[in-house]
Scaffold this motif. Structure first.
Motif, short mmCIF file in Angstrom:
data_model
loop_
_atom_site.label_atom_id
_atom_site.label_comp_id
_atom_site.label_asym_id
_atom_site.label_seq_id
_atom_site.Cartn_x
_atom_site.Cartn_y
_atom_site.Cartn_z
N GLN A 101 0.81 -1.20 -0.26
CA GLN A 101 -0.27 -0.04 -0.19
C GLN A 101 0.85 1.22 0.01
O GLN A 101 1.94 1.05 0.84
CB GLN A 101 -1.05 0.03 1.33
CG GLN A 101 -1.93 1.10 1.38
CD GLN A 101 -3.06 1.16 2.73
OE1 GLN A 101 -2.51 0.61 3.17
NE2 GLN A 101 -4.18 2.21 2.48
N GLU A 102 0.50 2.45 -0.77
CA GLU A 102 1.07 3.30 -0.82
C GLU A 102 0.65 4.20 0.34
O GLU A 102 -0.52 4.39 0.49
CB GLU A 102 1.09 3.94 -2.09
CG GLU A 102 2.02 5.31 -2.61
CD GLU A 102 1.87 5.92 -4.00
OE1 GLU A 102 2.60 6.67 -4.27
OE2 GLU A 102 1.00 5.25 -4.58
N VAL A 103 1.97 4.95 0.84
CA VAL A 103 1.16 5.77 2.20
C VAL A 103 1.78 7.50 2.22
O VAL A 103 2.95 7.21 1.95
CB VAL A 103 1.41 5.40 3.86
CG1 VAL A 103 1.30 6.03 4.81
CG2 VAL A 103 0.77 3.64 3.33
N CYS A 104 1.53 7.98 2.10
CA CYS A 104 2.09 9.83 2.30
C CYS A 104 2.30 9.83 3.79
O CYS A 104 2.03 9.62 4.59
CB CYS A 104 1.41 10.46 2.09
SG CYS A 104 0.97 12.40 1.61
N ILE A 105 3.57 9.58 3.57
CA ILE A 105 4.51 10.41 4.52
C ILE A 105 5.04 11.87 5.11
O ILE A 105 5.01 12.12 5.97
CB ILE A 105 5.49 9.51 5.07
CG1 ILE A 105 6.75 9.53 3.54
CG2 ILE A 105 5.57 8.01 5.10
CD1 ILE A 105 8.26 9.56 3.73
N TRP A 107 3.30 15.82 3.64
CA TRP A 107 1.37 16.37 3.15
C TRP A 107 2.83 17.80 3.03
O TRP A 107 2.96 19.18 3.93
CB TRP A 107 0.89 16.83 4.27
CG TRP A 107 -0.10 15.07 3.99
CD1 TRP A 107 0.48 14.10 4.87
CD2 TRP A 107 -0.97 14.38 3.69
NE1 TRP A 107 -0.28 13.10 4.44
CE2 TRP A 107 -0.81 13.15 4.21
CE3 TRP A 107 -1.26 15.03 2.80
CZ2 TRP A 107 -2.28 12.75 3.28
CZ3 TRP A 107 -2.83 13.93 2.10
CH2 TRP A 107 -2.46 12.88 2.49
N CYS A 117 -0.32 15.90 -0.78
CA CYS A 117 0.50 14.72 -1.35
C CYS A 117 1.51 15.18 -1.33
O CYS A 117 2.25 15.29 -2.90
CB CYS A 117 -0.06 12.72 -0.80
SG CYS A 117 1.48 12.48 -0.79
N LYS A 119 5.59 13.65 -1.04
CA LYS A 119 6.23 12.03 -0.45
C LYS A 119 5.32 11.17 0.35
O LYS A 119 5.11 10.95 1.04
CB LYS A 119 7.67 12.59 0.66
CG LYS A 119 8.41 11.42 0.27
CD LYS A 119 9.95 11.68 0.75
CE LYS A 119 10.62 10.99 0.80
NZ LYS A 119 11.83 11.20 1.92
N THR A 120 5.36 9.94 -0.72
CA THR A 120 4.87 8.44 -0.27
C THR A 120 5.72 8.03 0.16
O THR A 120 6.84 7.10 -1.02
CB THR A 120 3.75 8.28 -1.32
OG1 THR A 120 4.83 7.99 -3.33
CG2 THR A 120 2.71 9.13 -1.78
N VAL A 122 5.90 3.08 0.10
CA VAL A 122 4.92 1.84 -0.32
C VAL A 122 5.90 0.95 1.00
O VAL A 122 6.41 0.41 1.19
CB VAL A 122 5.41 1.05 -1.57
CG1 VAL A 122 5.01 0.14 -1.80
CG2 VAL A 122 5.52 1.79 -2.64
#
Length: 158
Positions: A101-105, A107, A117, A119-120, A122
């Protein structure tokens, strides 16, 4: 006369138990959305960290290509060219419990109403073994008032 009154008082109770809708809620895509979940439909193999999932027989439509139909100028339609119906027999598949799952780190909150978002990353996550089974009356078409809700666990294959 007393018998008739007693019978009239029982009729709403009998009518409410006529039919029920059973819905299962979870992020696990292999758990059926409707109905009771049996061990024959899905089970968890702890040794291999995977699910054994039953896929019923179904028909799939495949297209050679797609084209756009602009005959209705406001709403163009995607049309299948040379459709072919392929019958797929019933089978069992093995699906991994892990998924990506791609998660935003990071904002960008310059616009407070619509953060973006920047930077993401995985991440590897696991599908849950639990699901919530809710039972609704047939008259509750919007599924707002469950008769009962239970948290259940997917059965082991062993």
């Amino acid at each position: 006369m007393k018998f008739v009154i007693a019978l009239m008082l029982l009729v709403p109770g009998i009518a409410s138990a006529y039919g029920e809708t059973i819905l299962n809620r979870t992020i696990n895509p292999y758990v059926p959305k409707k109905g009771y979940v049996a061990k024959e439909q899905i089970c968890y193999n702890a040794d291999k960290n995977s699910f054994k999932v039953y896929v019923p027989a179904h028909k799939e439509v495949t297209c050679e290509a797609y084209r756009w139909d602009h005959s209705d100028s406001h709403y163009p339609k995607k049309v299948c060219v040379n459709p072919k119906v392929v019958a797929t027999p019933a089978k069992y598949i093995t699906a991994s419990r892990d998924y990506q799952q791609e998660v935003c780190i990071k904002w960008n909150r310059d616009d407070s109403t619509r953060p973006r978002c920047v930077k993401t990353v995985v991440e590897t996550k696991k599908y849950p073994l639990q699901y919530t089974q809710s039972i609704y009356e047939m008259s509750d078409v919007y599924h707002q008032r469950p008769i009962s809700s239970k948290t259940k666990t997917i059965a082991n294959c062993n």
